[in-house]
Design an enzyme around this catalytic site. Structure first.
Site, PDB file in Angstrom:
ATOM      1  N   PRO A 130       0.817  -1.209   0.000  1.00  0.00           N
ATOM      2  CA  PRO A 130       0.000   0.000   0.000  1.00  0.00           C
ATOM      3  C   PRO A 130       0.859   1.271   0.000  1.00  0.00           C
ATOM      4  O   PRO A 130       2.058   1.223   0.258  1.00  0.00           O
ATOM      5  CB  PRO A 130      -0.757  -0.134   1.318  1.00  0.00           C
ATOM      6  CG  PRO A 130       0.251  -0.754   2.229  1.00  0.00           C
ATOM      7  CD  PRO A 130       1.146  -1.618   1.392  1.00  0.00           C
ATOM      8  N   LYS A 155       4.578  -5.648  -6.287  1.00  0.00           N
ATOM      9  CA  LYS A 155       3.672  -4.765  -7.038  1.00  0.00           C
ATOM     10  C   LYS A 155       3.256  -3.662  -6.081  1.00  0.00           C
ATOM     11  O   LYS A 155       2.586  -3.920  -5.088  1.00  0.00           O
ATOM     12  CB  LYS A 155       2.426  -5.516  -7.522  1.00  0.00           C
ATOM     13  CG  LYS A 155       1.524  -4.644  -8.368  1.00  0.00           C
ATOM     14  CD  LYS A 155       0.042  -4.881  -8.122  1.00  0.00           C
ATOM     15  CE  LYS A 155      -0.615  -3.879  -7.203  1.00  0.00           C
ATOM     16  NZ  LYS A 155      -0.631  -2.483  -7.592  1.00  0.00           N
ATOM     17  N   ALA A 157       1.566   0.140  -4.874  1.00  0.00           N
ATOM     18  CA  ALA A 157       0.326   0.889  -5.128  1.00  0.00           C
ATOM     19  C   ALA A 157       0.541   1.922  -6.229  1.00  0.00           C
ATOM     20  O   ALA A 157       1.641   2.478  -6.368  1.00  0.00           O
ATOM     21  CB  ALA A 157      -0.105   1.585  -3.833  1.00  0.00           C
ATOM     22  N   GLY A 207      -3.374  -3.910   2.506  1.00  0.00           N
ATOM     23  CA  GLY A 207      -4.242  -2.893   1.918  1.00  0.00           C
ATOM     24  C   GLY A 207      -5.631  -2.953   2.497  1.00  0.00           C
ATOM     25  O   GLY A 207      -5.824  -3.361   3.649  1.00  0.00           O
ATOM     26  N   SER A 208      -6.596  -2.574   1.689  1.00  0.00           N
ATOM     27  CA  SER A 208      -7.972  -2.449   2.171  1.00  0.00           C
ATOM     28  C   SER A 208      -8.645  -3.818   2.298  1.00  0.00           C
ATOM     29  O   SER A 208      -8.208  -4.803   1.701  1.00  0.00           O
ATOM     30  CB  SER A 208      -8.770  -1.594   1.190  1.00  0.00           C
ATOM     31  OG  SER A 208      -8.759  -2.228  -0.073  1.00  0.00           O
ATOM     32  N   GLU A 229      -3.036  -8.314   5.353  1.00  0.00           N
ATOM     33  CA  GLU A 229      -2.910  -7.295   6.402  1.00  0.00           C
ATOM     34  C   GLU A 229      -3.780  -6.124   5.986  1.00  0.00           C
ATOM     35  O   GLU A 229      -3.401  -5.350   5.104  1.00  0.00           O
ATOM     36  CB  GLU A 229      -1.444  -6.903   6.553  1.00  0.00           C
ATOM     37  CG  GLU A 229      -0.594  -8.123   6.894  1.00  0.00           C
ATOM     38  CD  GLU A 229       0.873  -7.790   7.099  1.00  0.00           C
ATOM     39  OE1 GLU A 229       1.191  -6.626   7.346  1.00  0.00           O
ATOM     40  OE2 GLU A 229       1.684  -8.720   6.996  1.00  0.00           O
ATOM     41  N   LEU A 230      -4.948  -6.015   6.605  1.00  0.00           N
ATOM     42  CA  LEU A 230      -5.982  -5.124   6.078  1.00  0.00           C
ATOM     43  C   LEU A 230      -6.267  -3.959   7.035  1.00  0.00           C
ATOM     44  O   LEU A 230      -5.431  -3.625   7.862  1.00  0.00           O
ATOM     45  CB  LEU A 230      -7.232  -5.960   5.770  1.00  0.00           C
ATOM     46  CG  LEU A 230      -6.943  -7.248   4.973  1.00  0.00           C
ATOM     47  CD1 LEU A 230      -8.204  -8.073   4.764  1.00  0.00           C
ATOM     48  CD2 LEU A 230      -6.266  -6.944   3.640  1.00  0.00           C
ATOM     49  N   GLY A 231      -7.433  -3.390   6.883  1.00  0.00           N
ATOM     50  CA  GLY A 231      -7.732  -2.137   7.572  1.00  0.00           C
ATOM     51  C   GLY A 231      -7.908  -2.248   9.077  1.00  0.00           C
ATOM     52  O   GLY A 231      -7.855  -3.335   9.655  1.00  0.00           O
ATOM     53  N   CYS A 263      -2.357   2.258   9.247  1.00  0.00           N
ATOM     54  CA  CYS A 263      -3.267   1.135   9.478  1.00  0.00           C
ATOM     55  C   CYS A 263      -3.581   1.036  10.962  1.00  0.00           C
ATOM     56  O   CYS A 263      -4.690   0.696  11.352  1.00  0.00           O
ATOM     57  CB  CYS A 263      -2.663  -0.162   8.969  1.00  0.00           C
ATOM     58  SG  CYS A 263      -1.028  -0.482   9.600  1.00  0.00           S
ATOM     59  N   GLU A 362     -13.449   2.537   8.787  1.00  0.00           N
ATOM     60  CA  GLU A 362     -12.105   3.113   8.764  1.00  0.00           C
ATOM     61  C   GLU A 362     -12.189   4.514   8.163  1.00  0.00           C
ATOM     62  O   GLU A 362     -12.776   4.707   7.100  1.00  0.00           O
ATOM     63  CB  GLU A 362     -11.172   2.228   7.936  1.00  0.00           C
ATOM     64  CG  GLU A 362      -9.722   2.644   8.056  1.00  0.00           C
ATOM     65  CD  GLU A 362      -8.765   1.636   7.420  1.00  0.00           C
ATOM     66  OE1 GLU A 362      -9.114   1.054   6.385  1.00  0.00           O
ATOM     67  OE2 GLU A 362      -7.666   1.450   7.979  1.00  0.00           O
TER      68      GLU A 362
HETATM   69  P1  NAP Z   1      -5.764  -0.808  -1.413  1.00  0.00           P
HETATM   70  O1  NAP Z   1      -6.498   0.151  -2.275  1.00  0.00           O
HETATM   71  O2  NAP Z   1      -6.431  -2.076  -1.077  1.00  0.00           O
HETATM   72  O3  NAP Z   1      -4.400  -1.101  -2.177  1.00  0.00           O
HETATM   73  C1  NAP Z   1      -3.332  -1.821  -1.585  1.00  0.00           C
HETATM   74  C2  NAP Z   1      -2.503  -2.439  -2.681  1.00  0.00           C
HETATM   75  O4  NAP Z   1      -3.273  -3.467  -3.294  1.00  0.00           O
HETATM   76  C3  NAP Z   1      -2.134  -1.511  -3.838  1.00  0.00           C
HETATM   77  O5  NAP Z   1      -0.925  -1.946  -4.385  1.00  0.00           O
HETATM   78  C4  NAP Z   1      -3.282  -1.728  -4.813  1.00  0.00           C
HETATM   79  O6  NAP Z   1      -2.948  -1.396  -6.131  1.00  0.00           O
HETATM   80  C5  NAP Z   1      -3.485  -3.213  -4.657  1.00  0.00           C
HETATM   81  N1  NAP Z   1      -4.825  -3.679  -4.929  1.00  0.00           N
HETATM   82  C6  NAP Z   1      -5.979  -3.235  -4.415  1.00  0.00           C
HETATM   83  N2  NAP Z   1      -7.015  -3.974  -4.866  1.00  0.00           N
HETATM   84  C7  NAP Z   1      -6.472  -4.927  -5.673  1.00  0.00           C
HETATM   85  C8  NAP Z   1      -7.018  -5.974  -6.446  1.00  0.00           C
HETATM   86  N3  NAP Z   1      -8.332  -6.180  -6.502  1.00  0.00           N
HETATM   87  N4  NAP Z   1      -6.168  -6.752  -7.158  1.00  0.00           N
HETATM   88  C9  NAP Z   1      -4.852  -6.523  -7.117  1.00  0.00           C
HETATM   89  N5  NAP Z   1      -4.263  -5.541  -6.406  1.00  0.00           N
HETATM   90  C10 NAP Z   1      -5.070  -4.745  -5.699  1.00  0.00           C
HETATM   91  O7  NAP Z   1      -5.307  -0.142  -0.068  1.00  0.00           O
HETATM   92  P2  NAP Z   1      -4.557   1.244   0.098  1.00  0.00           P
HETATM   93  O8  NAP Z   1      -5.584   2.318  -0.064  1.00  0.00           O
HETATM   94  O9  NAP Z   1      -3.341   1.298  -0.773  1.00  0.00           O
HETATM   95  O10 NAP Z   1      -4.030   1.180   1.589  1.00  0.00           O
HETATM   96  C11 NAP Z   1      -4.774   1.607   2.651  1.00  0.00           C
HETATM   97  C12 NAP Z   1      -5.394   0.431   3.364  1.00  0.00           C
HETATM   98  O11 NAP Z   1      -4.384  -0.470   3.746  1.00  0.00           O
HETATM   99  C13 NAP Z   1      -6.081   0.824   4.643  1.00  0.00           C
HETATM  100  O12 NAP Z   1      -7.266   0.081   4.775  1.00  0.00           O
HETATM  101  C14 NAP Z   1      -5.078   0.406   5.715  1.00  0.00           C
HETATM  102  O13 NAP Z   1      -5.642   0.164   6.966  1.00  0.00           O
HETATM  103  C15 NAP Z   1      -4.505  -0.820   5.111  1.00  0.00           C
HETATM  104  N6  NAP Z   1      -3.197  -1.134   5.676  1.00  0.00           N
HETATM  105  C16 NAP Z   1      -3.101  -2.187   6.539  1.00  0.00           C
HETATM  106  C17 NAP Z   1      -1.882  -2.481   7.139  1.00  0.00           C
HETATM  107  C18 NAP Z   1      -1.752  -3.598   8.125  1.00  0.00           C
HETATM  108  O14 NAP Z   1      -0.645  -3.872   8.531  1.00  0.00           O
HETATM  109  N7  NAP Z   1      -2.831  -4.253   8.532  1.00  0.00           N
HETATM  110  C19 NAP Z   1      -0.756  -1.710   6.827  1.00  0.00           C
HETATM  111  C20 NAP Z   1      -0.893  -0.645   5.942  1.00  0.00           C
HETATM  112  C21 NAP Z   1      -2.127  -0.371   5.361  1.00  0.00           C
HETATM  113  P3  NAP Z   1      -3.444  -0.002  -6.765  1.00  0.00           P
HETATM  114  O15 NAP Z   1      -2.885   1.072  -5.929  1.00  0.00           O
HETATM  115  O16 NAP Z   1      -2.864  -0.008  -8.115  1.00  0.00           O
HETATM  116  O17 NAP Z   1      -4.943  -0.012  -6.721  1.00  0.00           O
END
Ligand code: NAP
Length: 461
Positions: A130, A155, A157, A207-208, A229-231, A263, A362
């Site tokens: 992310p 890969k 973000a 990510g999300s 590891e999500l939200g 996160c 979130e």
């Molecule tokens: P995101 O939109 O889900 O994206 C995360 C990563 O996944 C990016 O590289 C994104 O690529 C990719 N991605 C998303 N959907 C995908 C799919 N359907 N297929 C393939 N790749 C996909 O999340 P974000 O907005 O970058 O990050 C914020 C979120 O991450 C928040 O919810 C936060 O809480 C969470 N987070 C959790 C932790 C933890 O340790 N639990 C740590 C950090 C962040 P693109 O950018 O190209 O869409």
């Protein structure tokens, strides 16, 4: 060919773009990673560890480029110097435990039997990272995965499109073979197609929740191992015996640092009624000191959110809560730089409750809700009233009480008198919709390897 673009929050313009890799080319990247893996795993552990450490060190030499590049990509003010502290701490720590974490568990070593459980690398690990802490979240998996003998494809973000490329450049310049650690620019469909085609032996997705669901769907039936590891919607609970100033300082920092895009950022705070009024008053004063502005300006302490669509979500949640009776305590006049877009003033809401999306979903922005509570049991109930469970931050002088409450909280990590920090010696993990698996610590190594049992009966004369 479609382009993946980073729209800078600094000025709303395209800062960087890269062509999305078509599936056939992506499969060639995977194939190179697979071919390189066995030779990499055969190299002595020390060699792999030292090469990863050299990669970490090489990235540090790029500080002058990395820091402004981060500001342009995701808005972190340059005065914070990037994220080298956590990046180095995690990379260096996992190096110190690699030998122990990967050593076989010997059950019997006798003249009749050799029985042991060894740790084998999975093979090719896919890291999807992310933008919010783009280097720190990536190193959590990249470093131990490589040390354990996997090859890694990252890969990153779209918002931080240059980060994977730069990490790989640093590691390869430091001597990690090019096919062992590769960067790839992919759209979601191609990522999913690769996973569905069993290209990887393990996928770590940070990510999300929705993104995690898509990855799980793509992997369905392939038996590919997943780390998700999500939200989060992490709570703080301030008890009546807490060190008030320390609680205000850490919880407000935890709520707003990185424009609240952590996160494990603090998103909701429950304060014992005895301290409530003073806590709120001090918190408002703390947050009012921020200087919102251009992250390239060294005076700026609060940058824009990474993208105006993320800020729009925060604005909507705040507006909805206020419409339902919440009180917004930060005067917008203090932050004239708030442009209605990515530049967003911090906010503290009181008169909030869990009927409001602001207290349940979130927010991922520099805004936090504070509620008054009367007892530990009420605080526990509220803390657990969430679909998420990453961390919870308890404020008290009584460690036994914190441990007791901690046992009742549905969360991956319990903090006492601190918040918003990843200790690389502990397992970073979540419950409920925060995901599955765990990174860092000995357990992180275990998740990036698989057990292999050796049961060797010796032939005796
Ligand atoms: P995101 O939109 O889900 O994206 C995360 C990563 O996944 C990016 O590289 C994104 O690529 C990719 N991605 C998303 N959907 C995908 C799919 N359907 N297929 C393939 N790749 C996909 O999340 P974000 O907005 O970058 O990050 C914020 C979120 O991450 C928040 O919810 C936060 O809480 C969470 N987070 C959790 C932790 C933890 O340790 N639990 C740590 C950090 C962040 P693109 O950018 O190209 O869409």
């Amino acid at each position: 060919m479609s382009m993946i673009k980073c729209i800078s929050p600094v000025n709303g313009e395209v800062y960087a773009e890269r062509p999305a890799m078509p599936l056939e080319l992506a499969k060639q990247v995977v194939s190179r990673a697979r071919q390189a893996q066995k030779a990499w795993a055969r190299r002595p552990l020390d060699e792999r560890v030292n090469l990863v450490l050299s990669g970490v060190a090489r990235l540090n030499e790029m500080v002058d480029e990395v820091v402004p590049e981060l500001a342009w990509q995701m808005g972190r003010p340059v005065r914070y110097g990037g994220e080298f502290k956590g990046f180095n701490e995690r990379g260096n720590y996992v190096a110190t435990i690699a030998a122990d974490a990967l050593k076989p568990l010997v059950i019997e070593e006798s003249d009749r039997f050799e029985r042991r459980i060894a740790r084998e690398p999975h093979g090719v690990v896919f890291v999807v990272a992310p933008w919010n802490y783009p280097y720190m979240t990536a190193i959590n998996t990249v470093a131990p995965a490589l040390m354990a003998g996997n090859t890694v494809i990252i890969k990153h973000a779209s918002q931080t499109i240059l980060v994977g490329e730069r990490m790989v450049r640093a590691f390869v310049e430091a001597g990690v073979p090019a096919d062992v650690f590769q960067n790839i620019f992919l759209d979601h469909e191609t990522s999913a197609a690769l996973i569905a085609a069993k290209s990887f032996d393990f996928v770590n997705f940070t990510g999300s929740v929705e993104g995690g669901r898509s990855i799980e769907r793509a992997a369905a039936g392939t038996f590919t191992g997943l780390g998700l590891e999500l939200g989060g919607k992490d709570p703080g609970y301030v008890m009546e015996d807490a060190d008030l100033d320390a609680a205000v300082d850490t919880l407000m920092d935890g709520a707003t640092y990185n424009s609240g895009q952590c996160c494990c950022g603090i998103e909701r705070i429950y304060v014992h009624e005895k301290l409530y009024d003073t806590f709120v008053e001090k918190s408002v004063a703390w947050v009012s000191n921020y200087k919102l502005g251009n992250p390239l300006d060294p005076e700026t302490t609060l940058g824009p959110m990474a993208n105006k669509r993320f800020a729009a979500t925060v604005r909507e949640q705040i507006a909805d809560a206020v419409a339902k009776g919440a009180k917004a305590l930060i005067d917008p006049k203090l932050f004239p730089q708030d442009d209605g877009g990515a530049y967003l003033a911090p906010q503290i809401l009181t008169n909030v409750d869990h009927s409001m999306a602001f207290m349940r979903e979130e927010t991922f922005g520099p805004a936090v809700g504070i509620m008054k509570v009367k007892s530990d049991s009420q605080a526990i109930e509220l803390m657990n009233d969430s679909q998420y469970g990453l961390t919870a931050s308890l404020w008290t002088k009584d460690a036994e009480r914190a441990a007791r409450i901690g046992a009742d909280i549905e969360t991956g990590t319990v903090f006492m008198n601190r918040a918003d920090y990843l200790d690389p010696a502990l397992c970073w993990t979540g419950v409920k919709e925060t995901g599955r698996g765990g990174s860092l610590s000995v357990i992180g190594f275990q998740n990036l390897t698989r057990p292999k049992s050796y049961h060797l009966k010796k032939v005796t004369a």
